[in-house]
Design a protein around this motif. Structure first.
Motif, PDB file in Angstrom:
ATOM      1  N   MET A  53       0.807  -1.228   0.000  1.00 42.22           N
ATOM      2  CA  MET A  53       0.000   0.000   0.000  1.00 42.22           C
ATOM      3  C   MET A  53       0.838   1.275   0.000  1.00 42.22           C
ATOM      4  SD  MET A  53      -3.503  -0.766   2.184  1.00 42.22           S
ATOM      5  CE  MET A  53      -2.761  -1.596   3.570  1.00 42.22           C
ATOM      6  N   ASN A  57       1.239   3.763  -3.052  1.00 36.02           N
ATOM      7  CA  ASN A  57       0.459   4.919  -2.605  1.00 36.02           C
ATOM      8  C   ASN A  57      -1.038   4.700  -2.847  1.00 36.02           C
ATOM      9  OD1 ASN A  57       0.063   7.469  -1.465  1.00 36.02           O
ATOM     10  ND2 ASN A  57       0.167   8.512  -3.453  1.00 36.02           N
ATOM     11  N   THR A  59      -4.927   3.345  -1.102  1.00 36.33           N
ATOM     12  CA  THR A  59      -5.677   3.308   0.149  1.00 36.33           C
ATOM     13  C   THR A  59      -6.049   1.868   0.501  1.00 36.33           C
ATOM     14  OG1 THR A  59      -7.819   3.529  -0.957  1.00 36.33           O
ATOM     15  CG2 THR A  59      -6.641   5.568  -0.385  1.00 36.33           C
ATOM     16  N   GLN A  62      -8.772   0.663  -1.828  1.00 35.44           N
ATOM     17  CA  GLN A  62      -8.256   0.230  -3.131  1.00 35.44           C
ATOM     18  C   GLN A  62      -7.583  -1.136  -3.030  1.00 35.44           C
ATOM     19  OE1 GLN A  62      -5.874   3.796  -3.904  1.00 35.44           O
ATOM     20  NE2 GLN A  62      -7.111   4.197  -5.719  1.00 35.44           N
TER      21      GLN A  62
END
Length: 423
Positions: A53, A57, A59, A62
């Motif tokens: 993660m 980058n 979340t 995601q």
């Protein structure tokens, strides 16, 4: 192999060989290793989350989508492939989907952003999700019913092996190099497996001599709506729904509710996995020796008891947590292995591939549904403890008892065709 492939799926005569030839032993090891790479690719995403993660980058939401993309694409591909599953040599079918799975994993290894990773997971799921059903169809084609318990037992150890060997090795590579190296390693193992399958495995094509529906869509519809298969599909759905409700939250429950330090979490998985590696073949032997359904009954009884104990535990010692996990895994394996061996005897030889593909799709989709349902049931306290986790246990117990009754009628139909009282 051809004569064995054409044999009735419930052929369980006492004069059949009780052991495996050298080629059969090699084939079992090959199929188990194939499953090992598929399962490892799926479960490696969760422990890589903390590294992946921040690296991309993305979340948590995601990341959750990327994980679930595999399961849902796998469920979809199983349905789409079901109509074609009995129209090709199963060896070629295995190679086709395994190559696609390898390319999808390679795409994950090359991902430099979230969107490429998501596409990679979707591609991997589309191809990897079908491989389990192809493996099951091959086992059903090449091994008589009285040997399938042992075969399933060995092949199912792939799950435990991926937990014991794969995850620690993957995390070591990720911590010392990068998270991409984990997928690169899986690609390397997969390429070796593809070569061995291509040059060592014999064709599995005797089912092509049987009468086939030329229209793949009609073949799929005939399989899905075959009355004899409906009960088996329902059992598969409930088994997966109940099983997948506990797994996603087990680590959080162990740390926050049982009071086990995060540093000791790998020890629990390691010991549980090692016991599962030993237990799988023993359960397979028991199901062949004492009967698939009696072994399934034992597994259900043990699962009910251990799930009720597990979901009601408070702070316990590490030894207690390990013991409960080991016994619960024994119960789960004692359900999983005989149920797969028993249900492999249900489809006609001309529909084994499509039956297995539909079953695999139901497993993936119902497993995803079970995880979502579990997430809706539980809540989290300010200190991180999971609230209402015992309710998930009650749901798992209920589904287990329902499948116990349903499986009785499944085995009754198989036993009648085999001319026996119990199989």
């Amino acid at each position: 192999m051809t004569d064995q492939t054409l044999a009735a799926p419930i052929d369980d005569q006492s004069d059949r060989p009780r052991g495996f030839s050298r080629y059969q032993a090699l084939l079992i090891a090959l199929l188990a290793f194939t499953q090992f790479t598929i399962i490892l690719d799926f479960i490696i995403m969760s422990p890589l989350g903390a590294i992946l993660m921040p690296a991309l980058n993305i979340t948590a939401a995601q990341f959750g989508v990327a994980v679930s993309a595999y399961a849902f694409s796998a469920g979809l591909s199983g349905i789409l492939a079901a109509g074609f599953a009995d129209r090709f040599d199963r060896k070629r079918l295995l190679l086709f989907f395994y190559v696609g799975f390898t390319l999808g994993t390679l795409l994950c290894a090359m991902a430099q952003n979230y969107h490429v990773l998501l596409i990679g997971r979707i591609v991997t799921g589309l191809f990897g999700g079908v491989i389990g059903s192809v493996v099951l169809a091959i086992i059903t084609d090449l091994f008589a019913l009285h040997l399938r318990g042992r075969v399933m037992g060995f092949v199912q150890t792939a799950f435990a092996a991926s937990q014991v060997l794969g995850i620690p090795a993957g995390l070591f590579l990720a911590n010392h190099w990068s998270w991409q190296i984990c997928f690169v390693a899986i690609v390397g193992l997969s390429i070796v497996t593809i070569a061995v399958v291509a040059f060592v495995m014999e064709p599995v094509d005797a089912h092509l001599k049987l009468k086939q529906d030329r229209n793949p869509f009609r073949h799929l519809i005939a399989t899905v709506f075959e009355p004899r298969y409906t009960l088996a599909f329902a059992v598969t759905t409930l088994l997966a729904t109940g099983g997948y409700m506990l797994m996603p939250f087990s680590s959080a429950f162990t740390v926050h509710n049982l009071g086990i330090d995060m540093l000791h979490l790998p020890t629990i998985y390691l010991v549980s996995g090692l016991f599962s590696i030993v237990t799988g073949p023993l359960v397979g032997r028991a199901s062949d020796a004492f009967g698939k359904y009696p072994t399934f009954v034992f597994g259900c009884a043990m699962t009910v008891v251990m799930v009720l104990i597990y979901t009601h535990l408070g702070h316990v010692s590490l030894v207690t947590a390990i013991t409960v996990n080991v016994l619960m895994f024994i119960g789960i394996f004692s359900r999983m292995i005989p149920s797969q061996a028993l249900m492999s005897a249900i489809p006609d030889a001309s529909q084994r591939g499509s039956f297995s593909a539909v079953s695999a799709s139901l497993q993936q989709l119902s497993g995803g549904l079970g995880s979502v349902l579990a997430g809706a049931i539980i809540a989290q306290a300010p200190d991180g403890a999971l609230i209402h986790f015992d309710r998930i246990g009650y749901v798992v117990v209920m589904t287990t008892l329902i499948t116990l009754v349903m499986m009785y009628f499944v085995q009754k139909a198989v036993a009648e065709r085999a001319g026996r009282s119990v199989v």
